[in-house]
Design a protein around this motif. Sequence first.
Motif: not given
Length: 146
Positions: A10-14, A35-41
């Motif tokens: 995503q645009e925010d890097g997540t 290295k990017d966090p998974v924040t959304v299903i």
Amino acid sequence: MKKIWKFTKQEDGTIRIDGYKGQDTAITVPSLIGKDPVTVIGEWAFAPNAPSIKNAKARSQIVSICLPETITEIGKSAFFKCDNMCDIWISDHVQKLGQYCLNGDWFAKKKITIHTREGSFVAQEFSDSNSKYFACVYDYDETKIS
């Protein structure tokens, strides 16, 4: 990771999980991809009839899913038609649930156990109004989930 996960940065890097392409029936969603966090299903991410994944019928056999503490949002119909699901672990970091993300209408045969933390947004959403379809258990501890 790319072999079993369809995802979008995503645009925010997540990372948003858009689909699961694996064959396991007990799934743990990673907290990081690279290295990017998974924040959304994402919407329809685990739905067997999702338009974005070919040969997704194996997803109808999913029995449990553990979402990491990095997840803050679950999209519309994310688990629609996961008819064999019995357990899902959702942390108290989730603050947004899409419409029909855990739709009780198609769980008519059994209750789904939602493992979460007492007082969480998820517990408030599912403990009372959907007690026919869901049972909330307050035992979420990501460190104990393999």
